[in-house]
Design an enzyme around this catalytic site. Structure first.
Site, PDB file in Angstrom:
ATOM      1  N   GLN A  31      -2.558  14.084   8.359  1.00 34.44           N
ATOM      2  CA  GLN A  31      -3.001  15.354   7.766  1.00 34.44           C
ATOM      3  C   GLN A  31      -3.235  16.423   8.834  1.00 34.44           C
ATOM      4  O   GLN A  31      -3.293  16.132  10.029  1.00 34.44           O
ATOM      5  CB  GLN A  31      -4.286  15.129   6.971  1.00 34.44           C
ATOM      6  N   HIS A  62     -24.042  13.679   1.722  1.00 36.36           N
ATOM      7  CA  HIS A  62     -24.153  12.333   2.295  1.00 36.36           C
ATOM      8  C   HIS A  62     -25.391  11.586   1.789  1.00 36.36           C
ATOM      9  O   HIS A  62     -25.350  10.374   1.580  1.00 36.36           O
ATOM     10  CB  HIS A  62     -24.095  12.404   3.828  1.00 36.36           C
ATOM     11  N   ASP A  86     -15.975  10.980   9.001  1.00 32.83           N
ATOM     12  CA  ASP A  86     -16.887  11.882   9.723  1.00 32.83           C
ATOM     13  C   ASP A  86     -18.220  11.199  10.040  1.00 32.83           C
ATOM     14  O   ASP A  86     -19.008  11.695  10.838  1.00 32.83           O
ATOM     15  CB  ASP A  86     -17.130  13.176   8.926  1.00 32.83           C
ATOM     16  N   GLU A 106     -11.496   3.750   7.275  1.00 35.06           N
ATOM     17  CA  GLU A 106     -10.958   5.133   7.354  1.00 35.06           C
ATOM     18  C   GLU A 106      -9.523   5.048   7.846  1.00 35.06           C
ATOM     19  O   GLU A 106      -9.249   4.388   8.848  1.00 35.06           O
ATOM     20  CB  GLU A 106     -11.845   5.954   8.316  1.00 35.06           C
ATOM     21  N   GLY A 138      -7.936   1.937   3.114  1.00 39.28           N
ATOM     22  CA  GLY A 138      -9.103   1.355   2.443  1.00 39.28           C
ATOM     23  C   GLY A 138      -8.697   0.486   1.264  1.00 39.28           C
ATOM     24  O   GLY A 138      -9.305  -0.549   0.979  1.00 39.28           O
ATOM     25  N   ASP A 155     -15.884   7.622  -0.229  1.00 37.44           N
ATOM     26  CA  ASP A 155     -16.136   8.959   0.334  1.00 37.44           C
ATOM     27  C   ASP A 155     -14.783   9.577   0.669  1.00 37.44           C
ATOM     28  O   ASP A 155     -14.422   9.751   1.828  1.00 37.44           O
ATOM     29  CB  ASP A 155     -17.016   8.794   1.577  1.00 37.44           C
ATOM     30  N   SER A 156     -14.035   9.882  -0.376  1.00 32.95           N
ATOM     31  CA  SER A 156     -12.622  10.220  -0.197  1.00 32.95           C
ATOM     32  C   SER A 156     -12.386  11.727  -0.135  1.00 32.95           C
ATOM     33  O   SER A 156     -13.280  12.524  -0.403  1.00 32.95           O
ATOM     34  CB  SER A 156     -11.840   9.663  -1.391  1.00 32.95           C
ATOM     35  N   THR A 157     -11.131  12.071   0.152  1.00 33.19           N
ATOM     36  CA  THR A 157     -10.689  13.456  -0.005  1.00 33.19           C
ATOM     37  C   THR A 157     -10.463  13.695  -1.508  1.00 33.19           C
ATOM     38  O   THR A 157     -10.779  12.834  -2.320  1.00 33.19           O
ATOM     39  CB  THR A 157      -9.378  13.694   0.780  1.00 33.19           C
ATOM     40  N   PRO A 162      -2.205  12.147  -0.965  1.00 31.26           N
ATOM     41  CA  PRO A 162      -2.543  10.763  -0.620  1.00 31.26           C
ATOM     42  C   PRO A 162      -3.881  10.298  -1.207  1.00 31.26           C
ATOM     43  O   PRO A 162      -4.124   9.101  -1.330  1.00 31.26           O
ATOM     44  CB  PRO A 162      -2.616  10.777   0.923  1.00 31.26           C
TER      45      PRO A 162
END
Ligand code: SPD
Length: 283
Positions: A31, A62, A86, A106, A138, A155-157, A162
């Protein structure tokens, strides 16, 4: 120079932030990775044009992806964070004294490296001996680890490109089989103003896999629409009843957003969103 960053959401919304400096910009294997220093939110991580986290508002996201699940689960020892390179989610998980192992699965090593360099506040936990970093898919990781985890935090995009796979029925199947009996699963579930239809369909899919599922949300000013949501699911845990109040007191001393009072109303969603769920169910 007057420099601004804008995230464009679909074809009709653009959210902008004034930038002091571009700190990093490269394409990783997966990315486009951009780190900005912004006036209002401090450092900002942007992946493929979408804001992922900033120094100033990250705590809301978070704390909320981690604590409701960990406090609902009885004696959580093994936790898997899918995505979350992150480090912010791992940092919150490590606050729970019962936790013995946190796997961070990750896919993008560059995200981890860039965050270690530019987001020291997020990544404080990554060197903790309880943390195991697995760089890879993952989805594949969960496949190889049936019955391993008390809590899985996705904790994804966003569910585009993708990221789509991390919201699929197949993924929820895998997450369920990677969980121990009595475990629980959380996923970020997109924006309430911009993609509430996503939350509705993710929830419907989760309910095909788990007996209990609750939706909750919080203001996150740097995400499109400014109001974000999460879904928490389990076969055994009733999230409206189950909560370790002793541990909650401990956690509350460390948080900036999460609190016992906030938890008390956490699953009381605004009526316009509840109506969306109801309308969807009646179709
Ligand atoms: N549109 C933003 C969605 C971001 C969800 N993940 C954020 C990662 C923070 N650890």
């Amino acid at each position: 120079m007057d420099l601004w960053f804008s995230e464009t959401h679909e074809t009709d919304l653009r959210m902008s932030c004034r930038v002091k400096q571009v700190l990093y910009h490269k394409k990783s294997k997966y990315q486009d990775v951009l780190v900005l220093d912004t006036l209002r939110f401090g450092r900002m991580l942007v992946l493929d044009g979408c804001v992922m986290t900033t120094e100033r508002d990250e705590f809301v996201y978070h704390e909320l992806i981690a604590h409701p699940a960990l406090l609902a689960c009885d004696n959580p020892k093994d936790v898997c964070v899918v995505g979350g390179g992150d480090g912010g989610t791992v940092r919150e998980v490590l606050k729970h004294p019962s936790v013995e192992r946190v796997v961070l699965a990750e896919i993008d090593q560059d995200v981890i490296d860039v965050c270690r360099e530019f987001f020291p506040g997020h990544t404080t936990g990554l060197n903790d001996p309880r943390v195991e970093i697995q760089v890879g898919d993952g989805f594949e990781y969960l496949k190889q680890h049936p019955g391993d985890f008390d809590v899985i935090l996705s904790d994804s995009t966003d569910p585009i490109g993708p990221g789509v796979v991390l919201f699929s029925a197949k993924y929820f199947d895998l997450a369920k089989s990677a969980m121990k009996q009595g475990g629980c699963f959380v996923t970020q579930a997109e924006g309430m103003w911009c993609r509430s239809h996503s939350a509705v369909s993710i929830r419907n899919e989760l309910l095909n896999h788990f007996t209990n599922c609750e939706w909750y949300g919080a203001p996150i000013p740097t995400y499109p629409g400014g109001y974000w949501s999460f879904l928490i699911a389990s076969d055994i845990i009733d999230f409206r009843e189950s909560l370790d109040r002793n541990r909650q007191k401990l956690i509350e001393k460390t948080t900036k957003y999460y609190s016992a009072k906030l938890q008390a109303g956490l699953f009381s969603m605004p009526r316009f969103l509840l109506l969306e769920f109801e309308n969807d169910l009646s179709h």
